[in-house]
Design an enzyme around this catalytic site. Structure first.
Site: not given
Ligand code: CMP
Length: 140
Positions: A10, A50, A113, A116, A127
């Site tokens: 990311k 998403y 974070n 993904h 994906e």
């Molecule tokens: P990702 O695995 O990329 O899939 C969705 C993303 O939404 C997740 O990682 C997080 O970076 C982001 N996100 C932000 N807030 C939340 C939440 N409360 N629960 C899950 N994903 C979240």
């Protein structure tokens, strides 16, 4: 079974200059990078990726973050690749991620974070196809 999974480094991790360190975690743990490119996501591309989260309160912030800078997208291949990558990444919220995982070591918040990874075979297939043409994936 040998599986393929989809992974994104990311914008926060690209900005921190840890693309290689994250790729190295994959390679040291039995995952082969069989496709890889750096891209800047448009708003439409991020929203489509998403789409399952469209109604969640965090959706606008997620799309804004994912379009804030370039990302690296990969296809990873290996034995049990989907689960293995999820173990390497650690919990979505870095505060809950186990020590030694990618998110524990490189992530700073639940949005920023670091990575993904696909959560199931169906999402992995969808994906991968969302980012890569079949001829961009190199069997090896
Ligand atoms: P990702 O695995 O990329 O899939 C969705 C993303 O939404 C997740 O990682 C997080 O970076 C982001 N996100 C932000 N807030 C939340 C939440 N409360 N629960 C899950 N994903 C979240």
């Amino acid at each position: 079974a040998i599986e393929r999974t989809f992974s994104i480094v990311k914008p926060d991790a690209v900005a921190k200059n840890v693309i290689g360190e994250i790729y190295s975690r994959f390679e040291k743990n039995g995952l082969k990078i069989v496709a890889s490119k750096m891209v800047r996501l448009s708003q439409e591309k991020a929203e489509g990726f998403y789409a399952e989260h469209k109604e969640r309160p965090f959706f606008p912030a997620l799309v804004e973050f994912m379009t804030s800078g370039p990302v690296c997208v990969q296809v990873l291949e290996g034995e049990g690749a989907i689960l293995k990558n999820r173990e390497l990444m650690g919990a979505t919220n870095p505060k809950e991620a186990a020590a030694g995982t990618i998110r524990a070591d490189f992530a700073s918040s639940i949005d920023a974070n670091a990575v993904h990874g696909s959560d199931a075979p169906e999402s992995a297939a969808r994906e991968i196809a969302y980012f890569f043409a079949e001829e961009e994936i190199c069997a090896r």
